[in-house]
Scaffold this active site. Structure first.
Site, PDB file in Angstrom:
ATOM      1  N   ALA A 151       0.864  -1.163   0.000  1.00 12.12           N
ATOM      2  CA  ALA A 151       0.000   0.000   0.000  1.00 12.12           C
ATOM      3  C   ALA A 151       0.909   1.224   0.000  1.00 12.12           C
ATOM      4  O   ALA A 151       2.086   1.131   0.346  1.00 12.12           O
ATOM      5  CB  ALA A 151      -0.895  -0.020   1.229  1.00 12.12           C
ATOM      6  N   GLU A 203      -0.899  -9.052  -0.432  1.00 13.07           N
ATOM      7  CA  GLU A 203      -2.311  -9.271  -0.102  1.00 13.07           C
ATOM      8  C   GLU A 203      -3.177  -9.262  -1.355  1.00 13.07           C
ATOM      9  O   GLU A 203      -4.104 -10.068  -1.488  1.00 13.07           O
ATOM     10  CB  GLU A 203      -2.766  -8.196   0.894  1.00 13.07           C
ATOM     11  CG  GLU A 203      -2.040  -8.347   2.231  1.00 13.07           C
ATOM     12  CD  GLU A 203      -2.326  -7.206   3.195  1.00 13.07           C
ATOM     13  OE1 GLU A 203      -2.035  -6.039   2.837  1.00 13.07           O
ATOM     14  OE2 GLU A 203      -2.831  -7.459   4.292  1.00 13.07           O
ATOM     15  N   GLU A 258       4.599  -4.934   7.196  1.00 12.67           N
ATOM     16  CA  GLU A 258       3.917  -3.782   7.817  1.00 12.67           C
ATOM     17  C   GLU A 258       4.377  -3.530   9.238  1.00 12.67           C
ATOM     18  O   GLU A 258       4.370  -2.395   9.716  1.00 12.67           O
ATOM     19  CB  GLU A 258       2.399  -3.999   7.815  1.00 12.67           C
ATOM     20  CG  GLU A 258       1.767  -3.967   6.436  1.00 12.67           C
ATOM     21  CD  GLU A 258       1.673  -5.343   5.784  1.00 12.67           C
ATOM     22  OE1 GLU A 258       2.404  -6.281   6.208  1.00 12.67           O
ATOM     23  OE2 GLU A 258       0.880  -5.482   4.851  1.00 12.67           O
TER      24      GLU A 258
HETATM   25  C1  HXC Z   1       5.037   4.317  -1.344  1.00 12.92           C
HETATM   26  C2  HXC Z   1       6.900   3.323  -2.215  1.00 12.92           C
HETATM   27  C3  HXC Z   1       6.538   2.086  -1.630  1.00 12.92           C
HETATM   28  C4  HXC Z   1       5.331   2.034  -0.883  1.00 12.92           C
HETATM   29  C5  HXC Z   1       8.389   1.817  -2.686  1.00 12.92           C
HETATM   30  N1  HXC Z   1       8.056   3.100  -2.859  1.00 12.92           N
HETATM   31  N2  HXC Z   1       7.491   1.171  -1.948  1.00 12.92           N
HETATM   32  N3  HXC Z   1       6.150   4.414  -2.062  1.00 12.92           N
HETATM   33  N4  HXC Z   1       4.621   3.172  -0.775  1.00 12.92           N
HETATM   34  N5  HXC Z   1       4.896   0.905  -0.331  1.00 12.92           N
HETATM   35  C6  HXC Z   1       8.780   4.128  -3.603  1.00 12.92           C
HETATM   36  C7  HXC Z   1      10.035   4.562  -2.865  1.00 12.92           C
HETATM   37  O1  HXC Z   1       9.719   5.501  -1.877  1.00 12.92           O
HETATM   38  C8  HXC Z   1      10.825   5.156  -3.989  1.00 12.92           C
HETATM   39  O2  HXC Z   1      10.311   6.424  -4.300  1.00 12.92           O
HETATM   40  C9  HXC Z   1      10.486   4.251  -5.166  1.00 12.92           C
HETATM   41  O3  HXC Z   1       9.244   3.609  -4.829  1.00 12.92           O
HETATM   42  C10 HXC Z   1      11.519   3.172  -5.402  1.00 12.92           C
HETATM   43  O4  HXC Z   1      11.730   2.470  -4.190  1.00 12.92           O
HETATM   44  P1  HXC Z   1      13.175   2.269  -3.519  1.00 12.92           P
HETATM   45  O5  HXC Z   1      12.948   2.029  -2.085  1.00 12.92           O
HETATM   46  O6  HXC Z   1      14.080   3.364  -3.929  1.00 12.92           O
HETATM   47  O7  HXC Z   1      13.635   0.925  -4.248  1.00 12.92           O
HETATM   48  P2  HXC Z   1      14.646  -0.170  -3.672  1.00 12.92           P
HETATM   49  O8  HXC Z   1      15.776   0.493  -2.958  1.00 12.92           O
HETATM   50  O9  HXC Z   1      14.933  -1.087  -4.813  1.00 12.92           O
HETATM   51  O10 HXC Z   1      13.806  -0.977  -2.552  1.00 12.92           O
HETATM   52  C11 HXC Z   1      12.658  -1.727  -2.886  1.00 12.92           C
HETATM   53  C12 HXC Z   1      11.848  -2.098  -1.629  1.00 12.92           C
HETATM   54  C13 HXC Z   1      11.545  -0.831  -0.815  1.00 12.92           C
HETATM   55  C14 HXC Z   1      12.645  -3.085  -0.752  1.00 12.92           C
HETATM   56  C15 HXC Z   1      10.565  -2.798  -2.099  1.00 12.92           C
HETATM   57  O11 HXC Z   1      10.967   0.140  -1.703  1.00 12.92           O
HETATM   58  C16 HXC Z   1      10.576  -1.030   0.303  1.00 12.92           C
HETATM   59  O12 HXC Z   1      10.925  -1.540   1.358  1.00 12.92           O
HETATM   60  N6  HXC Z   1       9.324  -0.577   0.122  1.00 12.92           N
HETATM   61  C17 HXC Z   1       8.313  -0.634   1.162  1.00 12.92           C
HETATM   62  C18 HXC Z   1       7.822  -2.024   1.340  1.00 12.92           C
HETATM   63  C19 HXC Z   1       6.746  -2.066   2.399  1.00 12.92           C
HETATM   64  O13 HXC Z   1       6.970  -1.747   3.585  1.00 12.92           O
HETATM   65  N7  HXC Z   1       5.561  -2.447   2.007  1.00 12.92           N
HETATM   66  C20 HXC Z   1       4.431  -2.514   2.896  1.00 12.92           C
HETATM   67  C21 HXC Z   1       3.705  -1.225   2.816  1.00 12.92           C
HETATM   68  S1  HXC Z   1       2.471  -1.111   4.036  1.00 12.92           S
HETATM   69  P3  HXC Z   1      11.276   7.734  -4.339  1.00 12.92           P
HETATM   70  O14 HXC Z   1      10.307   8.829  -4.602  1.00 12.92           O
HETATM   71  O15 HXC Z   1      11.985   7.774  -3.049  1.00 12.92           O
HETATM   72  O16 HXC Z   1      12.186   7.422  -5.517  1.00 12.92           O
HETATM   73  C22 HXC Z   1       1.195  -1.929   3.401  1.00 12.92           C
HETATM   74  C23 HXC Z   1       0.071  -1.863   4.313  1.00 12.92           C
HETATM   75  C24 HXC Z   1      -1.039  -2.789   4.071  1.00 12.92           C
HETATM   76  O17 HXC Z   1       1.173  -2.475   2.344  1.00 12.92           O
HETATM   77  C25 HXC Z   1      -2.090  -2.621   5.108  1.00 12.92           C
HETATM   78  C26 HXC Z   1      -1.699  -2.143   6.441  1.00 12.92           C
HETATM   79  C27 HXC Z   1      -1.425  -0.694   6.626  1.00 12.92           C
END
Ligand code: HXC
Length: 257
Positions: free
Chosen positions: A65, A111, A131
């Site tokens: 998300a 999900e 999360e």
């Molecule tokens: C918003 C996101 C994002 C996300 C990545 N981006 N994931 N933006 N929401 N979930 C954005 C980054 O900020 C970045 O933007 C761009 O995408 C590229 O990501 P990077 O991090 O630079 O890439 P990389 O270094 O290759 O790392 C990939 C990754 C990492 C390991 C997948 O992006 C990551 O950890 N993302 C978050 C994963 C996560 O926590 N997902 C769960 C979300 S919570 P910029 O602008 O900086 O270039 C969720 C909740 C569900 O899903 C319901 C409960 C709340």
């Protein structure tokens, strides 16, 4: 196209939907939810379409998300609009669909894939529910569907530590139906979709309903539900056709009724 965050194309009887927010690794914001809902509703309503494949990019199916969108929200902002409740419309899709996953399927991305009837994974796929690292929990069904798919031990471990599961482990654990080379992912998913599209559509929806019933009903009730649907199919032309075609050693010519 009518959508900003996804690309939709029809290939014969298959609807192919591609998540298209590369700048955010296909993070699922409210606009993506709205676009996916609309595309899936259109698919469900179109009798020419028999299966749907949802895919992302090589790097990410969806990295979750949208964290930036959620970050400033408070309880009332989440609770009043029932944030993420809209994804239930996607899980209510009646016709079969497949998630074709390469790269990251994290949080909401994992999900969303688990809402699919079948997950086909590229060898690069990485599934996770990270999360907890953000101070929250799964919110689009992860704690339920991951547990149902892989069992308590791995679900608990993944949701508590945020550890990612690779494609091979995901197949071994029952999360995905099959693992294919990344370069062939969409083609392989399309093949499975075509096999489903070639089946009598009433029976296909009945299969989907009864398999899903296994997650919602006690066994005795699920068995009765299955048998009643099975009986009901004897009211279709496709049952007569399917059984005649078998006797005549030819492929069935489905009417969809
Ligand atoms: C918003 C996101 C994002 C996300 C990545 N981006 N994931 N933006 N929401 N979930 C954005 C980054 O900020 C970045 O933007 C761009 O995408 C590229 O990501 P990077 O991090 O630079 O890439 P990389 O270094 O290759 O790392 C990939 C990754 C990492 C390991 C997948 O992006 C990551 O950890 N993302 C978050 C994963 C996560 O926590 N997902 C769960 C979300 S919570 P910029 O602008 O900086 O270039 C969720 C909740 C569900 O899903 C319901 C409960 C709340």
């Amino acid at each position: 196209s009518e959508y900003n965050t996804i690309l939709v194309e029809q290939r014969g009887a298959i609807t192919l939907v591609k998540l298209n927010r590369p700048q955010a690794l296909n993070a699922l914001n409210r606009e993506v939810e709205k676009d996916i809902r609309a595309a899936f509703a259109a698919y469900d309503a179109d009798p020419s379409q028999r299966c749907l494949v949802l895919t992302g990019s090589e790097k990410a199916f969806a990295a979750g998300a949208d964290i930036k969108e959620m970050q400033p929200q408070g309880f009332a902002e989440m609770y009043l609009p029932d944030w993420f409740g809209g994804w239930e419309h996607v899980s209510a899709t009646r016709k079969p669909w497949i998630a074709a996953v390469a790269g990251y399927a994290l949080g909401g991305g994992c999900e969303l894939a688990m809402i699919a009837d079948i997950i086909i994974a590229a060898d690069t796929a990485k599934f996770g529910q990270p999360e907890i690292k953000l101070g929250v929990t799964p919110g689009i069904g992860g704690s339920q569907r991951l547990t149902l798919a892989v069992g308590k031990a791995k679900a608990m471990e993944m949701c508590l530590t945020g550890r990612m599961m690779g494609a091979e482990e995901a197949e071994r654990s029952g999360l995905v139906a099959k693992v294919v080379p990344a370069a062939d992912l969409v083609e392989e998913a399309m093949k499975t979709a075509e096999a489903i599209a070639a089946m009598p559509p009433v029976a296909a929806i009945a299969v989907k309903e009864m398999v899903n019933a296994a997650f919602e009903m006690p066994l005795a009730q699920g068995l009765r539900f299955e048998r009643r649907l099975f009986h009901g199919l004897f009211g279709t032309e496709d049952q007569k056709e399917g059984m005649n075609a078998f006797a005549e050693k030819r492929p069935g010519n489905w009417k969809g009724r």
